[in-house]
Write an enzyme that holds these catalytic residues in place. Sequence first.
Site, PDB file in Angstrom:
ATOM      1  N   GLU A 212       4.862  -5.019   7.147  1.00 15.92           N
ATOM      2  CA  GLU A 212       4.205  -3.882   7.820  1.00 15.92           C
ATOM      3  C   GLU A 212       4.742  -3.612   9.209  1.00 15.92           C
ATOM      4  OE1 GLU A 212       2.632  -6.263   6.136  1.00 15.92           O
ATOM      5  OE2 GLU A 212       1.100  -5.377   4.831  1.00 15.92           O
TER       6      GLU A 212
ATOM      7  N   GLU B 246      -0.808  -9.059  -0.403  1.00 16.87           N
ATOM      8  CA  GLU B 246      -2.230  -9.241  -0.094  1.00 16.87           C
ATOM      9  C   GLU B 246      -3.070  -9.251  -1.367  1.00 16.87           C
ATOM     10  OE1 GLU B 246      -1.834  -6.022   2.832  1.00 16.87           O
ATOM     11  OE2 GLU B 246      -2.737  -7.376   4.279  1.00 16.87           O
TER      12      GLU B 246
ATOM     13  N   ALA C  75       0.867  -1.171   0.000  1.00 16.82           N
ATOM     14  CA  ALA C  75       0.000   0.000   0.000  1.00 16.82           C
ATOM     15  C   ALA C  75       0.907   1.224   0.000  1.00 16.82           C
ATOM     16  CB  ALA C  75      -0.886  -0.028   1.229  1.00 16.82           C
TER      17      ALA C  75
ATOM     18  N   GLY D  57       0.682  -4.808   0.983  1.00 15.00           N
ATOM     19  CA  GLY D  57      -0.548  -4.834   0.193  1.00 15.00           C
ATOM     20  C   GLY D  57      -0.370  -5.542  -1.146  1.00 15.00           C
TER      21      GLY D  57
HETATM   22  N1  CO8 Z   1       4.622   3.160  -0.743  1.00 11.84           N
HETATM   23  C1  CO8 Z   1       5.040   4.312  -1.287  1.00 11.84           C
HETATM   24  N2  CO8 Z   1       6.172   4.425  -1.993  1.00 11.84           N
HETATM   25  C2  CO8 Z   1       6.916   3.325  -2.137  1.00 11.84           C
HETATM   26  C3  CO8 Z   1       6.544   2.084  -1.597  1.00 11.84           C
HETATM   27  C4  CO8 Z   1       5.331   2.021  -0.871  1.00 11.84           C
HETATM   28  N3  CO8 Z   1       4.866   0.882  -0.342  1.00 11.84           N
HETATM   29  N4  CO8 Z   1       7.497   1.166  -1.905  1.00 11.84           N
HETATM   30  C5  CO8 Z   1       8.420   1.820  -2.636  1.00 11.84           C
HETATM   31  N5  CO8 Z   1       8.076   3.114  -2.771  1.00 11.84           N
HETATM   32  C6  CO8 Z   1       8.798   4.170  -3.483  1.00 11.84           C
HETATM   33  C7  CO8 Z   1      10.041   4.576  -2.710  1.00 11.84           C
HETATM   34  O1  CO8 Z   1       9.717   5.502  -1.697  1.00 11.84           O
HETATM   35  C8  CO8 Z   1      10.879   5.164  -3.819  1.00 11.84           C
HETATM   36  O2  CO8 Z   1      10.385   6.460  -4.101  1.00 11.84           O
HETATM   37  P1  CO8 Z   1      11.451   7.718  -4.215  1.00 11.84           P
HETATM   38  O3  CO8 Z   1      12.248   7.388  -5.456  1.00 11.84           O
HETATM   39  O4  CO8 Z   1      10.538   8.887  -4.383  1.00 11.84           O
HETATM   40  O5  CO8 Z   1      12.274   7.708  -2.982  1.00 11.84           O
HETATM   41  C9  CO8 Z   1      10.534   4.298  -5.024  1.00 11.84           C
HETATM   42  O6  CO8 Z   1       9.295   3.671  -4.721  1.00 11.84           O
HETATM   43  C10 CO8 Z   1      11.566   3.212  -5.277  1.00 11.84           C
HETATM   44  O7  CO8 Z   1      11.727   2.484  -4.066  1.00 11.84           O
HETATM   45  P2  CO8 Z   1      13.174   2.226  -3.395  1.00 11.84           P
HETATM   46  O8  CO8 Z   1      14.112   3.314  -3.728  1.00 11.84           O
HETATM   47  O9  CO8 Z   1      12.951   1.924  -1.939  1.00 11.84           O
HETATM   48  O10 CO8 Z   1      13.584   0.883  -4.193  1.00 11.84           O
HETATM   49  P3  CO8 Z   1      14.590  -0.246  -3.710  1.00 11.84           P
HETATM   50  O11 CO8 Z   1      14.811  -1.102  -4.910  1.00 11.84           O
HETATM   51  O12 CO8 Z   1      15.765   0.341  -3.000  1.00 11.84           O
HETATM   52  O13 CO8 Z   1      13.761  -1.102  -2.594  1.00 11.84           O
HETATM   53  C11 CO8 Z   1      11.815  -2.215  -1.708  1.00 11.84           C
HETATM   54  C12 CO8 Z   1      12.634  -1.825  -2.978  1.00 11.84           C
HETATM   55  C13 CO8 Z   1      12.638  -3.181  -0.851  1.00 11.84           C
HETATM   56  C14 CO8 Z   1      10.540  -2.878  -2.183  1.00 11.84           C
HETATM   57  C15 CO8 Z   1      11.511  -0.933  -0.879  1.00 11.84           C
HETATM   58  O14 CO8 Z   1      10.960   0.049  -1.751  1.00 11.84           O
HETATM   59  C16 CO8 Z   1      10.538  -1.153   0.245  1.00 11.84           C
HETATM   60  O15 CO8 Z   1      10.907  -1.685   1.282  1.00 11.84           O
HETATM   61  N6  CO8 Z   1       9.268  -0.701   0.059  1.00 11.84           N
HETATM   62  C17 CO8 Z   1       8.266  -0.752   1.088  1.00 11.84           C
HETATM   63  C18 CO8 Z   1       7.745  -2.131   1.249  1.00 11.84           C
HETATM   64  C19 CO8 Z   1       6.726  -2.132   2.335  1.00 11.84           C
HETATM   65  O16 CO8 Z   1       6.994  -1.843   3.495  1.00 11.84           O
HETATM   66  N7  CO8 Z   1       5.494  -2.454   1.959  1.00 11.84           N
HETATM   67  C20 CO8 Z   1       4.403  -2.474   2.897  1.00 11.84           C
HETATM   68  C21 CO8 Z   1       3.671  -1.188   2.830  1.00 11.84           C
HETATM   69  S1  CO8 Z   1       2.424  -1.050   4.064  1.00 11.84           S
HETATM   70  C22 CO8 Z   1       1.237  -2.020   3.478  1.00 11.84           C
HETATM   71  O17 CO8 Z   1       1.255  -2.502   2.401  1.00 11.84           O
HETATM   72  C23 CO8 Z   1       0.157  -2.239   4.373  1.00 11.84           C
HETATM   73  C24 CO8 Z   1      -0.875  -2.998   3.637  1.00 11.84           C
HETATM   74  C25 CO8 Z   1      -1.874  -3.473   4.496  1.00 11.84           C
HETATM   75  C26 CO8 Z   1      -2.356  -2.390   5.104  1.00 11.84           C
HETATM   76  C27 CO8 Z   1      -2.717  -1.503   4.089  1.00 11.84           C
HETATM   77  C28 CO8 Z   1      -2.126  -0.299   4.309  1.00 11.84           C
HETATM   78  C29 CO8 Z   1      -2.515   0.718   3.531  1.00 11.84           C
END
Ligand code: CO8
Length: 258
Positions: free
Chosen positions: A132, A112, A66, A109
Amino acid sequence: MTDVKTITVERRGRVGLVTLNRPEALNALNLELMTDLVAAASELDADPGIGAIVVAGSTKAFAAGADIKEMVSKDYQEMYAADWFAGWSRFTAVRTPVIAAVSGYALGGGCELVMMCDIVIAGENAKFGQPEIKLGVIPGMGGSQRLTRAIGKAKAMELILTGRTMDAAEAERAGLVSRVVPTGSVLDEAMSTAATIGSMSLPIAMMAKEVVNAAYETMLENGIRFERRVFHSTFATEDQKEGMSAFIEKRDPEFKNR
Ligand code: CO8
């Protein structure tokens, strides 16, 4: 169907292909994307010319969760009042079989969403997880319920409590994915599986989906609602603000309550 910004939609014979299209955010699922995807899936579902639907991402990411940037500043009242994520129940109401074509990250998400699909074709580079907890929240789109049903309590607990990701081979052994294929073949394999399903009787395929889901989903609704309410309540904590802000600011979180 007109393409909208967050997704593209194509019809290839009896298969509807929906591709997530937010490469700048690794296909993070924001409200706009959810609305577009649910609308596209519902429209394809209503079309008797479509016998199966494929949902795909990019090679790097199916969906990295998400959208953290959209959620970071929300409080409990906003999450509860908007019933954040409730719109996904329209996606799971789709009766046409849905195949997830998963390459790269399927986290939070994204994982999910994969589990809301009926069949999962994964590339060798796929990574699955529910990270999360590292953001100071819990799964909120059904992950705690569906992952536990898919891979069992012990493994689901480990993934959800540590935020560890699984590679494709482990996910296949655990029963989360239907089949692992070379990364470059994921879409072709998913489309060909969809074409096979599309060649069957549509009402019978819908019935088959419905009865399998009856085994999988009995009592699921209550669990999903409970999970969503507890997810909303994480937005009443300082640690949710810290966890999500730390991700956006690219630093480690300093949780107050640990
Ligand atoms: N939300 C918003 N932006 C994101 C997300 C995300 N989930 N994931 C990546 N991005 C963005 C980054 O911020 C980055 O943006 P910017 O260039 O502006 O800084 C861009 O995408 C590229 O990402 P990275 O530079 O981090 O790319 P890497 O290759 O270094 O890393 C990863 C890839 C490992 C996937 C890393 O991006 C990461 O850890 N992302 C988050 C993963 C995460 O925690 N997901 C869970 C999110 S919470 C959730 O899903 C809850 C769901 C259930 C509840 C619902 C909630 C709403």
